[in-house]
Design a protein around this motif. Structure first.
Motif, PDB file in Angstrom:
ATOM      1  N   GLY A   1      -2.161  -1.408  -6.042  1.00 19.57           N
ATOM      2  CA  GLY A   1      -2.513  -0.107  -5.510  1.00 19.57           C
ATOM      3  C   GLY A   1      -3.478  -0.119  -4.343  1.00 19.57           C
ATOM      4  O   GLY A   1      -3.820   0.949  -3.825  1.00 19.57           O
ATOM      5  N   THR A   2      -3.949  -1.296  -3.911  1.00 10.87           N
ATOM      6  CA  THR A   2      -4.921  -1.349  -2.818  1.00 10.87           C
ATOM      7  C   THR A   2      -4.333  -1.899  -1.532  1.00 10.87           C
ATOM      8  O   THR A   2      -4.883  -1.678  -0.451  1.00 10.87           O
ATOM      9  N   GLY A   3      -3.253  -2.631  -1.633  1.00 10.80           N
ATOM     10  CA  GLY A   3      -2.689  -3.283  -0.467  1.00 10.80           C
ATOM     11  C   GLY A   3      -3.432  -4.530  -0.046  1.00 10.80           C
ATOM     12  O   GLY A   3      -3.099  -5.147   0.969  1.00 10.80           O
ATOM     13  N   SER A   4      -4.438  -4.935  -0.830  1.00 11.36           N
ATOM     14  CA  SER A   4      -5.216  -6.130  -0.499  1.00 11.36           C
ATOM     15  C   SER A   4      -4.431  -7.385  -0.859  1.00 11.36           C
ATOM     16  O   SER A   4      -3.697  -7.404  -1.851  1.00 11.36           O
ATOM     17  N   PRO A   5      -4.570  -8.463  -0.085  1.00  5.89           N
ATOM     18  CA  PRO A   5      -3.898  -9.722  -0.425  1.00  5.89           C
ATOM     19  C   PRO A   5      -4.440 -10.292  -1.730  1.00  5.89           C
ATOM     20  O   PRO A   5      -5.622 -10.097  -2.066  1.00  5.89           O
TER      21      PRO A   5
ATOM     22  N   MET B   1      -4.375 -11.580 -13.334  1.00  5.08           N
ATOM     23  CA  MET B   1      -5.590 -10.908 -12.872  1.00  5.08           C
ATOM     24  C   MET B   1      -5.528 -10.667 -11.365  1.00  5.08           C
ATOM     25  O   MET B   1      -5.910  -9.596 -10.881  1.00  5.08           O
ATOM     26  N   ALA B   2      -5.066 -11.647 -10.594  1.00  2.00           N
ATOM     27  CA  ALA B   2      -4.968 -11.481  -9.143  1.00  2.00           C
ATOM     28  C   ALA B   2      -4.054 -10.306  -8.801  1.00  2.00           C
ATOM     29  O   ALA B   2      -4.373  -9.482  -7.929  1.00  2.00           O
ATOM     30  N   ARG B   3      -2.917 -10.210  -9.508  1.00  2.00           N
ATOM     31  CA  ARG B   3      -2.009  -9.084  -9.266  1.00  2.00           C
ATOM     32  C   ARG B   3      -2.671  -7.764  -9.642  1.00  2.00           C
ATOM     33  O   ARG B   3      -2.515  -6.753  -8.934  1.00  2.00           O
ATOM     34  N   MET B   4      -3.416  -7.740 -10.738  1.00  2.00           N
ATOM     35  CA  MET B   4      -4.083  -6.521 -11.174  1.00  2.00           C
ATOM     36  C   MET B   4      -5.115  -6.068 -10.156  1.00  2.00           C
ATOM     37  O   MET B   4      -5.237  -4.878  -9.852  1.00  2.00           O
ATOM     38  N   ALA B   5      -5.887  -7.020  -9.596  1.00  2.00           N
ATOM     39  CA  ALA B   5      -6.919  -6.665  -8.622  1.00  2.00           C
ATOM     40  C   ALA B   5      -6.311  -6.056  -7.370  1.00  2.00           C
ATOM     41  O   ALA B   5      -6.900  -5.159  -6.756  1.00  2.00           O
ATOM     42  N   ALA B   6      -5.134  -6.531  -6.967  1.00  2.00           N
ATOM     43  CA  ALA B   6      -4.512  -6.073  -5.730  1.00  2.00           C
ATOM     44  C   ALA B   6      -3.661  -4.824  -5.910  1.00  2.00           C
ATOM     45  O   ALA B   6      -3.304  -4.179  -4.922  1.00  2.00           O
TER      46      ALA B   6
ATOM     47  N   VAL C   1     -15.094  -5.717  -7.906  1.00  2.00           N
ATOM     48  CA  VAL C   1     -15.935  -5.904  -6.722  1.00  2.00           C
ATOM     49  C   VAL C   1     -15.454  -5.022  -5.571  1.00  2.00           C
ATOM     50  O   VAL C   1     -16.262  -4.368  -4.898  1.00  2.00           O
ATOM     51  N   GLU C   2     -14.152  -4.983  -5.333  1.00  2.00           N
ATOM     52  CA  GLU C   2     -13.646  -4.151  -4.236  1.00  2.00           C
ATOM     53  C   GLU C   2     -13.980  -2.685  -4.474  1.00  2.00           C
ATOM     54  O   GLU C   2     -14.375  -1.966  -3.550  1.00  2.00           O
ATOM     55  N   ALA C   3     -13.857  -2.230  -5.713  1.00  2.00           N
ATOM     56  CA  ALA C   3     -14.188  -0.838  -6.027  1.00  2.00           C
ATOM     57  C   ALA C   3     -15.666  -0.557  -5.804  1.00  2.00           C
ATOM     58  O   ALA C   3     -16.042   0.503  -5.295  1.00  2.00           O
TER      59      ALA C   3
END
Length: 312
Positions: free
Chosen positions: A97-101, A90-95, A68-70
């Motif tokens: 390289g993006t710096g997102s919480p 999954m939460a770690r994977m989503a964040a 979704v962020e991409a």
């Protein structure tokens, strides 16, 4: 359908710890199997693009690998996206390289304070929730007044080809039948949940995506790779006999093979949208039962049936 989050007669359909384990297992290689997640995230982004509003702080609920962020790419004034998933991996994977919480959080027990977000978005995750009305109520409470809830979830006729092939194969090989595909909500049921959860101006729509596979085994591999294998409480608790799987693949080919040798897999995608109530800026809610209006009409978009192929 599950009851409200405070009701004592909630119907439990899914093994949520097993859902988490499936996602944890899939997280490391989700990028190889996320074509459906990326496609639907893109469709959510198209719908959002038609809403001329800004949403600085967003909750990505059931974030998978961050598709979704991409897809959103900072549109609509998004400044921060918080990733939440039942699976910590999954939460770690989503964040990454993006710096997102990122936070490991259960959709049925959200840890966020009321009014924390301008938008809550969920991409192909809510179909694994037992208390879907309760999860939507919590999402609404996490929104600021006049905040947007927008979601996509698998609909009731998804994977009907696989469902039929497995059913007929098991009957033929074992003389019995077990639940092989998890139950999913239909469009009308899902739309009604928005009003039940207290959202204003609820709308719903559905797209049908047909994915072409070279054989049924590739479909089964993709479902495992997405973390989408059966986690129903009524599932068969012992390993499926090899003869059943082989016969199911044969039956799938017999029933559904196309002229080019591929087989289709159908995914119904139910899109939902609603607003956190704010009487100062919103119209009055529509009468009960009117939430079946098409999201495509409400957002001036076009409903489509498309064919696609997985990319590995």
């Amino acid at each position: 359908m599950a009851k409200g989050m405070n009701d004592t007669d909630t119907m439990f359909l899914f093994d949520r710890p097993l859902v988490r384990r499936h996602r944890d297992r899939a997280a490391a290689e989700i990028g190889r199997f996320d074509f459906l997640l990326r496609e639907v995230a893109g469709r959510l982004a198209e719908r959002l693009d038609m809403i001329k509003r800004t949403f600085p702080r967003v909750l990505n609920l059931g974030c998978h690998g961050g598709e979704v962020e991409a897809a959103f790419g900072g549109c609509n004034g998004i400044r921060q996206m918080v990733h939440a998933d039942l699976s910590p991996a999954m939460a770690r994977m989503a964040a990454a390289g993006t710096g997102s919480p990122a936070v490991a959080a259960d959709e049925e027990a959200l840890p966020f304070a009321p009014g924390s977000f301008d938008m809550v978005v969920s991409n192909l995750s809510l179909h694994w929730v037992n208390d879907l009305p309760g999860a939507m109520i919590q999402a609404r409470r996490a929104l600021r007044p006049d905040g947007l809830f927008i979601a996509a979830m698998l609909g009731g006729d998804s994977l009907f080809e696989l469902r039929r092939a497995l059913m007929e194969a098991e009957m033929e090989v074992t003389g019995g039948m077990s639940a092989r595909i998890s139950p999913m909500a239909g469009l009308r049921d899902a739309a009604g949940l928005l009003q039940r959860a207290g959202f204003a101006l609820p709308v719903a729509d559905m797209d049908t995506l047909t994915v072409a596979y070279p054989d049924p085994f590739r479909l089964m591999r993709d479902l495992r790779g997405m973390g989408e294998t059966n986690a129903g409480l009524s599932r068969l608790k012992r390993p499926t006999r090899r003869a059943v799987i082989i016969r199911a693949a044969e039956r799938y080919m017999e029933l559904f093979r196309e002229a080019d040798g591929t087989v289709p897999a159908t995914f119904e995608i139910v899109f939902l949208a609603g607003w956190s109530p704010d009487a100062s800026v919103q119209q009055q809610p529509a009468k009960r039962g009117s939430a079946s209006h098409r999201l495509a009409d409400a957002l001036n978009s076009i409903e489509q049936t498309v064919e696609m192929k997985p990319r590995h």
